[in-house]
Design an enzyme around this catalytic site. Structure first.
Site, short mmCIF file in Angstrom:
data_model
loop_
_atom_site.label_atom_id
_atom_site.label_comp_id
_atom_site.label_asym_id
_atom_site.label_seq_id
_atom_site.Cartn_x
_atom_site.Cartn_y
_atom_site.Cartn_z
N ASN A 162 21.71 -26.56 -40.28
CA ASN A 162 22.90 -26.04 -40.95
C ASN A 162 24.11 -26.23 -40.03
O ASN A 162 24.11 -25.72 -38.90
CB ASN A 162 22.66 -24.56 -41.29
CG ASN A 162 23.85 -23.93 -42.00
OD1 ASN A 162 24.98 -24.16 -41.61
ND2 ASN A 162 23.59 -23.12 -43.00
N HIS A 209 27.01 -24.79 -46.45
CA HIS A 209 27.32 -23.75 -47.43
C HIS A 209 28.82 -23.77 -47.71
O HIS A 209 29.63 -23.46 -46.84
CB HIS A 209 26.90 -22.39 -46.84
CG HIS A 209 27.11 -21.21 -47.75
ND1 HIS A 209 26.78 -19.92 -47.39
CD2 HIS A 209 27.60 -21.12 -49.01
CE1 HIS A 209 27.07 -19.10 -48.38
NE2 HIS A 209 27.58 -19.79 -49.37
N ARG A 267 31.47 -21.92 -49.09
CA ARG A 267 31.72 -20.54 -49.54
C ARG A 267 32.96 -20.49 -50.41
O ARG A 267 33.86 -21.32 -50.29
CB ARG A 267 31.88 -19.61 -48.34
CG ARG A 267 30.60 -19.40 -47.55
CD ARG A 267 30.80 -18.35 -46.48
NE ARG A 267 30.81 -17.02 -47.03
CZ ARG A 267 29.78 -16.16 -46.96
NH1 ARG A 267 28.68 -16.48 -46.32
NH2 ARG A 267 29.86 -14.98 -47.51
N ARG A 287 35.58 -20.48 -45.70
CA ARG A 287 35.82 -20.05 -44.31
C ARG A 287 35.28 -21.04 -43.29
O ARG A 287 35.69 -21.04 -42.15
CB ARG A 287 35.24 -18.66 -44.06
CG ARG A 287 33.73 -18.62 -44.04
CD ARG A 287 33.21 -17.25 -43.64
NE ARG A 287 33.45 -16.26 -44.67
CZ ARG A 287 32.72 -15.14 -44.79
NH1 ARG A 287 31.78 -14.88 -43.92
NH2 ARG A 287 32.95 -14.29 -45.76
N GLU A 322 24.35 -25.37 -50.16
CA GLU A 322 24.23 -23.93 -50.44
C GLU A 322 25.47 -23.46 -51.18
O GLU A 322 26.59 -23.78 -50.77
CB GLU A 322 24.13 -23.14 -49.13
CG GLU A 322 22.79 -23.18 -48.50
CD GLU A 322 22.76 -22.30 -47.26
OE1 GLU A 322 23.66 -21.48 -47.06
OE2 GLU A 322 21.84 -22.49 -46.47
N1 PXP Z 1 19.29 -20.51 -45.10
C1 PXP Z 1 20.25 -19.98 -45.89
C2 PXP Z 1 20.00 -19.90 -47.34
C3 PXP Z 1 21.47 -19.54 -45.33
O1 PXP Z 1 22.42 -19.00 -46.14
C4 PXP Z 1 21.70 -19.70 -43.96
C5 PXP Z 1 23.01 -19.30 -43.36
O2 PXP Z 1 24.04 -20.00 -43.96
C6 PXP Z 1 20.67 -20.28 -43.19
C7 PXP Z 1 19.48 -20.65 -43.78
C8 PXP Z 1 20.83 -20.51 -41.72
O3 PXP Z 1 20.97 -19.29 -41.06
P1 PXP Z 1 21.40 -19.29 -39.54
O4 PXP Z 1 22.75 -19.92 -39.46
O5 PXP Z 1 21.40 -17.84 -39.18
O6 PXP Z 1 20.36 -20.08 -38.78
#
Ligand code: PXP
Length: 246
Positions: free
Chosen positions: A9, A45, A47, A51, A72
């Site tokens: 991510n 993601h 949003r 952000r 996402e």
């Molecule tokens: N999976 C989902 C569905 C998420 O929303 C996120 C955070 O955006 C992550 C995984 C990854 O989480 P982290 O950034 O805490 O590793």
């Protein structure tokens, strides 16, 4: 045991960029580096408040990546339009509150079943794999199955928070719940992913769950990259995931 995929991510590369309103660091460059370092997919993601990841980032990721993009998004009409325009490999539906620092809980699919069933149908018809981000809870897994999702991503945030707070008996109980619910989701024919808050310290017991096919990890890897670089951080996570899998 089957190989566990690692989705990286890259949201927080964009967080750092946006702190200054410049063009760097560039999330696409991070994604390409992650690909070269052995990531199996890229997660971003978009949003509602933009952000971190921007609309332009999604355009550039779709055009420049050869790895599958896991997009996402919240279950809003605006996001559905964007997803249908780009048709990413996967769409992961997450809950979203403006005031939260990160995605705090899983989606309440059970309460919003009818609307979500209609919401994901066009995404599936467009060829996107639809994943639903939920807590390790039987009612949510069963509802995700009924609405036609192909994948559930189990929220590991509670397990990671309990570990960080040293509440080890509760952490182990949450891990047990993740284990049982991964089994239930798999038995229903859902592909099982997991993520949120995972670190070098917490990844192994989750990676060892045999039904899991993919972990999505972001914040820790981007933070660790400050000290060791992104490729070594991803490489170390990969080693720990593979070791846990035996
Ligand atoms: N999976 C989902 C569905 C998420 O929303 C996120 C955070 O955006 C992550 C995984 C990854 O989480 P982290 O950034 O805490 O590793």
């Amino acid at each position: 045991m089957n190989r566990l995929r690692l989705g990286v991510n890259i949201d927080h590369v964009a967080t750092v960029r946006n702190a200054r309103g410049t063009a760097w660091p560039d999330p696409l460059r991070a994604a390409l580096l992650a690909e070269a370092a052995g990531a199996d997919g890229i997660t971003a993601h978009l949003r509602e408040d933009r952000r971190h990841i921007s609309d332009a980032d999604i355009e550039r990721l779709m055009a420049g990546l050869s790895l599958p993009l896991n997009f996402e998004m919240a279950a809003t009409e605006e996001m559905q339009r964007i997803a249908l325009r780009h048709r990413p490999h996967a769409v992961c539906i997450v809950p979203e509150k403006r005031e939260e620092r990160t995605t705090e809980g899983g989606l309440d699919v059970a309460r919003d079943e009818n609307r979500l069933a209609h919401f994901i149908a066009p995404l599936r018809e467009a060829g996107c794999r639809v994943s639903i981000f939920i807590a390790a809870d039987a009612a949510q897994i069963e509802a995700a199955h009924r609405i036609g999702a192909e994948v559930v991503e189990l929220h590991t945030g509670a397990y990671c928070d309990l570990h960080a707070e040293g509440r080890l008996a509760e952490r182990d109980a949450e891990l047990d719940r993740l284990r049982q619910m991964a089994g239930l989701a798999d038995a229903l024919g859902l592909e099982v992913h997991a993520g949120h808050g995972l670190t070098y310290e917490t990844v192994a017991p989750v990676a060892a769950l045999p039904e899991l096919r993919e972990l999505n990890i972001g914040h820790f890897l981007i933070g660790e990259a400050i000290f060791v670089g992104l490729a070594p951080a991803i490489g170390e996570m990969r080693v720990r995931m593979d070791a846990a899998r035996g």
